[in-house]
Each structure stands twice: as C-alpha cells, then as structure tokens.
Design a protein around this motif. Structure first.
Motif: not given
Length: 196
Positions: A130-141
């Motif tokens: 979950i943390r990894y996916t959130d980090d990826m989505l944060s970078s995309l954001q």
C-alpha cells in the motif's frame, strides 16, 4: 531494485529538466508533446501491473498461514506419537503423562508463534504494498500538478501577449480613424469652389 514505474518517473523528470527554455522566459519550457505523451502512456499502463503484483503478494498470506497450520499440525502429530509411546510403557506411565503434557504445550506455543509470525509477515507485506503504491501515485500526482501549472502559466503568457497585441491594433485603428476624419473635413472646401 528500481521498478519500471520509478524508472519512468525518473525519465520524465530528466526529460523535463533537459527541455529547452522558452524564449524570454525563466519558467516556461518547450516540450515535445509526442515524447512526453509516450512516457505518460507507458506509466499509465505499468501502474495496474505493479498494483496486481503487490495484490498477489498480499494474497500469498493465505498460503503462508496454511503452511504455518501444516507445520503446527505436524508438530502436534509428532507430540501425540511421542505421548502414545510413553503411555504404552506401564512402568513410566506417570512420567509419560507429564512429558506428554509438556510436549503438547510446547507444540501449541510453537504453532501459535508460527501463526502469529505469518500474520505479522502478511500485514507487513500488505502495508509495504500500500505504501509503495501510494508513493508511486504521489509521484504521478506531482508530475501532473507540475504539468497543469506549466500549462496554466503558458496560457496566461499567451493571453497577456494577445491582449498587448489587441491594444496595439486598437490604438493604430484609433489613430487611422482620426486621420480619416481630418481628410473628410478638408475635402468639402475644393468642391464648394468648383460649384461656384
């Protein structure tokens, strides 16, 4: 090891840094639309694969728990076998019961420890995914936000340039309009002389 999503985000950031600045601007850059869209399309395609990979890791917790239960059952079966052997010997019956109880207790504690560890591992895997996916989505954001702000800035500069050009055209027309009025005022005098 860096995932393909992280590589793509790094490539997008490097590409943005390598873009040439727009003339007479400190913040605007010239972006090749096809190149940036190609990177964003691949990023969009990779995100579901990354999420599926970590969902698969999370789903493996059932296998971990099943393996832990199998080990616990095996330990209990071994303890039961040892207990049966001890009970069969009449002269050491009392000691057999005591040892059997201890073996069963130890086996149950060990089995519980294995199950607890399996639950802990599964929770850690799920939290990391979950943390990894959130980090990826944060970078995309962040990339999308930067792109939006850049587009708004370019549009604002374009509108300012258009307004300036419009004001110049309006001023020129006003000057021309004044010249036309003066010519019309001077024209009647020669006509009246001709009429006389």
């Amino acid at each position: 090891m860096m995932s393909r999503i992280e590589q793509l985000i790094s490539e997008i950031e490097e590409y943005i840094d390598s873009c040439k600045p727009k003339a007479f601007s400190n913040s605007d850059i010239i972006v090749n639309k096809e190149e940036i869209e190609e990177l964003l399309v691949e990023l969009r395609l990779r995100i579901p694969d990354e999420i599926k990979k970590y969902q698969k890791i999370i789903s493996n917790q059932d296998a971990i728990l099943s393996d832990a239960r199998s080990q616990a059952d095996s330990i209990l079966a071994e303890a039961t076998a040892q207990t049966n052997e001890l009970v069969n010997e009449h002269e050491i019956m009392q000691r057999a019961y005591t040892q059997a109880d201890q073996v069963v207790e130890d086996a149950q504690m060990q089995a519980q420890a294995i199950v607890d560890q399996a639950y802990g591992d599964a929770d850690a895997i799920r939290e990391n995914a979950i943390r990894y996916t959130d980090d990826m989505l944060s970078s995309l954001q962040r990339i999308m936000n930067h792109t939006i702000e850049d587009a708004q800035s370019r549009f604002g500069a374009f509108m300012s340039s258009m307004q300036s050009s419009y004001d110049i055209v309006t001023s020129n027309r006003n000057e021309l309009s004044g010249g036309v009025v003066r010519e019309e005022e001077e024209t009647p005098a020669p006509q009246s002389e001709t009429a006389e």
